[in-house]
Write a protein that holds these residues in place. Structure first.
Motif, mmCIF file in Angstrom:
data_model
loop_
_atom_site.group_PDB
_atom_site.id
_atom_site.type_symbol
_atom_site.label_atom_id
_atom_site.label_comp_id
_atom_site.label_asym_id
_atom_site.label_seq_id
_atom_site.Cartn_x
_atom_site.Cartn_y
_atom_site.Cartn_z
ATOM 1 N N VAL A 10 0.951 -1.122 -0.008
ATOM 2 C CA VAL A 10 0.225 0.147 0.411
ATOM 3 C C VAL A 10 0.436 1.212 0.052
ATOM 4 O O VAL A 10 1.926 1.291 1.113
ATOM 5 C CB VAL A 10 -0.455 -0.471 1.238
ATOM 6 C CG1 VAL A 10 -2.026 1.325 1.259
ATOM 7 C CG2 VAL A 10 -2.391 -1.418 1.558
ATOM 8 N N VAL A 11 0.936 1.933 -0.534
ATOM 9 C CA VAL A 11 1.608 3.615 -1.130
ATOM 10 C C VAL A 11 0.378 4.325 -1.483
ATOM 11 O O VAL A 11 -0.439 4.328 -1.732
ATOM 12 C CB VAL A 11 1.927 3.495 -2.662
ATOM 13 C CG1 VAL A 11 2.703 4.634 -2.468
ATOM 14 C CG2 VAL A 11 3.120 2.148 -2.007
ATOM 15 N N THR A 12 0.983 5.388 0.145
ATOM 16 C CA THR A 12 -0.109 6.565 -0.223
ATOM 17 C C THR A 12 0.636 7.359 -0.776
ATOM 18 O O THR A 12 1.344 7.531 -0.879
ATOM 19 C CB THR A 12 -0.434 7.256 1.163
ATOM 20 O OG1 THR A 12 1.201 7.597 1.693
ATOM 21 C CG2 THR A 12 -1.053 6.529 2.005
ATOM 22 N N GLY A 13 -0.282 8.291 -1.078
ATOM 23 C CA GLY A 13 0.063 9.186 -2.627
ATOM 24 C C GLY A 13 1.187 8.599 -3.238
ATOM 25 O O GLY A 13 1.893 9.373 -3.875
ATOM 26 N N GLY A 16 -0.401 10.088 -9.980
ATOM 27 C CA GLY A 16 0.558 11.230 -10.680
ATOM 28 C C GLY A 16 1.807 10.492 -10.925
ATOM 29 O O GLY A 16 1.446 9.202 -11.541
ATOM 30 N N ASP A 17 2.885 11.855 -11.011
ATOM 31 C CA ASP A 17 3.984 11.265 -11.715
ATOM 32 C C ASP A 17 5.492 11.788 -11.182
ATOM 33 O O ASP A 17 6.375 11.463 -11.384
ATOM 34 C CB ASP A 17 3.945 11.956 -13.263
ATOM 35 C CG ASP A 17 4.487 13.405 -13.057
ATOM 36 O OD1 ASP A 17 3.904 13.788 -12.146
ATOM 37 O OD2 ASP A 17 4.261 13.632 -13.947
ATOM 38 N N GLY A 18 5.238 11.033 -9.134
ATOM 39 C CA GLY A 18 6.365 11.925 -8.744
ATOM 40 C C GLY A 18 6.565 10.761 -7.953
ATOM 41 O O GLY A 18 6.572 9.245 -8.500
ATOM 42 N N ILE A 19 6.809 10.513 -6.926
ATOM 43 C CA ILE A 19 7.887 9.371 -6.185
ATOM 44 C C ILE A 19 6.258 8.495 -5.631
ATOM 45 O O ILE A 19 6.768 7.320 -5.920
ATOM 46 C CB ILE A 19 7.784 9.706 -4.107
ATOM 47 C CG1 ILE A 19 9.568 11.095 -4.542
ATOM 48 C CG2 ILE A 19 8.926 9.089 -3.483
ATOM 49 C CD1 ILE A 19 9.679 12.331 -3.652
ATOM 50 N N GLY A 20 5.783 9.407 -4.889
ATOM 51 C CA GLY A 20 4.743 7.281 -5.218
ATOM 52 C C GLY A 20 4.218 7.004 -6.005
ATOM 53 O O GLY A 20 4.206 5.486 -6.736
ATOM 54 N N ASN A 21 4.305 7.282 -7.321
ATOM 55 C CA ASN A 21 3.644 6.403 -8.324
ATOM 56 C C ASN A 21 5.353 5.533 -8.866
ATOM 57 O O ASN A 21 4.896 4.774 -9.529
ATOM 58 C CB ASN A 21 3.398 7.557 -9.554
ATOM 59 C CG ASN A 21 3.853 6.713 -10.984
ATOM 60 O OD1 ASN A 21 5.266 6.412 -11.416
ATOM 61 N ND2 ASN A 21 2.525 6.877 -11.970
ATOM 62 N N ALA A 22 6.502 6.918 -9.093
ATOM 63 C CA ALA A 22 8.161 5.711 -8.693
ATOM 64 C C ALA A 22 7.907 3.961 -7.261
ATOM 65 O O ALA A 22 8.230 3.561 -7.820
ATOM 66 C CB ALA A 22 9.075 6.059 -9.187
ATOM 67 N N LEU A 23 7.198 4.398 -6.586
ATOM 68 C CA LEU A 23 6.831 3.633 -5.896
ATOM 69 C C LEU A 23 5.902 2.403 -6.521
ATOM 70 O O LEU A 23 6.439 1.621 -6.361
ATOM 71 C CB LEU A 23 6.804 3.805 -4.005
ATOM 72 C CG LEU A 23 8.048 5.061 -3.247
ATOM 73 C CD1 LEU A 23 6.556 5.598 -2.385
ATOM 74 C CD2 LEU A 23 8.872 4.071 -3.226
ATOM 75 N N ASN A 89 3.561 7.980 2.116
ATOM 76 C CA ASN A 89 3.799 8.408 0.646
ATOM 77 C C ASN A 89 3.635 10.077 1.263
ATOM 78 O O ASN A 89 3.291 11.233 0.480
ATOM 79 C CB ASN A 89 4.439 8.317 -0.304
ATOM 80 C CG ASN A 89 4.955 9.532 -1.286
ATOM 81 O OD1 ASN A 89 6.253 9.085 -1.442
ATOM 82 N ND2 ASN A 89 4.229 9.031 -2.348
ATOM 83 N N ALA A 90 2.524 10.116 1.388
ATOM 84 C CA ALA A 90 1.215 11.447 1.071
ATOM 85 C C ALA A 90 1.845 12.087 1.795
ATOM 86 O O ALA A 90 1.941 12.289 3.099
ATOM 87 C CB ALA A 90 0.432 11.116 1.226
ATOM 88 N N LEU A 140 8.076 8.048 4.791
ATOM 89 C CA LEU A 140 8.937 8.567 3.734
ATOM 90 C C LEU A 140 8.583 10.535 4.561
ATOM 91 O O LEU A 140 7.457 10.988 4.825
ATOM 92 C CB LEU A 140 8.013 8.993 2.727
ATOM 93 C CG LEU A 140 8.794 8.082 1.610
ATOM 94 C CD1 LEU A 140 8.239 7.268 1.015
ATOM 95 C CD2 LEU A 140 10.033 7.575 1.954
ATOM 96 N N SER A 141 9.190 11.660 4.035
ATOM 97 C CA SER A 141 8.541 12.857 4.621
ATOM 98 C C SER A 141 7.507 13.200 3.720
ATOM 99 O O SER A 141 7.739 12.616 2.265
ATOM 100 C CB SER A 141 10.359 13.400 3.590
ATOM 101 O OG SER A 141 9.988 14.956 3.804
#
Length: 145
Positions: A10-13, A16-23, A89-90, A140-141
């Motif tokens: 599970v990844v929050t945030g 889009g095309d940022g860190i969360g997407n890359a994760l 991540n959000a 994450l930050s």
């Protein structure tokens, strides 16, 4: 990245095309089933993960809304049978504004998302993660922008 075959991540945030997407994409490439939430741009991540051939579930969720987060975690467990990995991540930042320019409402919004969003998501996912022998929670930050 090590193999995450047969793991539910599970990844929050994650939109889009940022860190969360890359994760999400990296987890899918490593064999995980990916569930993610965000407030917008879900289709970008869903398309990228499905293009890899991984199972995926994306939901529009305001991470600062405890009831919405609860519904999301419930849906993930109902769909996939559990949670092995949670990546918080959000998060938000309010741009280039100085401290003196921020209102109490701005601080309350930041706290609701960056602090309570992590706490609520972790509390709700924790019992499911503890059932997994390979469970992990990553924070994450929360000031990505």
């Amino acid at each position: 990245m090590e193999s995450f075959k047969n793991k539910i991540a599970v990844v929050t945030g994650g939109g889009g095309d940022g860190i969360g997407n890359a994760l999400c994409v990296a987890l899918a490439k490593a064999g995980a089933t990916v569930a993610f939430c965000d407030i917008a741009r879900l289709e970008e991540t869903t398309g990228a993960v499905e293009a890899i051939g991984a199972r995926c579930y994306g939901a529009e969720v305001d991470i600062g809304d405890r009831e919405a987060v609860s519904g999301f975690i419930y849906d993930v467990v109902a769909r996939f049978g559990g949670i092995d990995i949670l990546i918080n991540n959000a998060g938000i930042a309010l741009g280039d504004q100085g401290f003196e320019e921020l209102s109490i409402e701005d601080f309350e919004r930041i706290t609701r998302i960056n602090y309570w969003g992590v706490v609520h998501t972790t509390l709700l996912a924790h019992p499911h993660i503890m059932k997994s022998r390979a469970g992990a929670i990553v924070n994450l930050s929360s000031s990505q922008g």
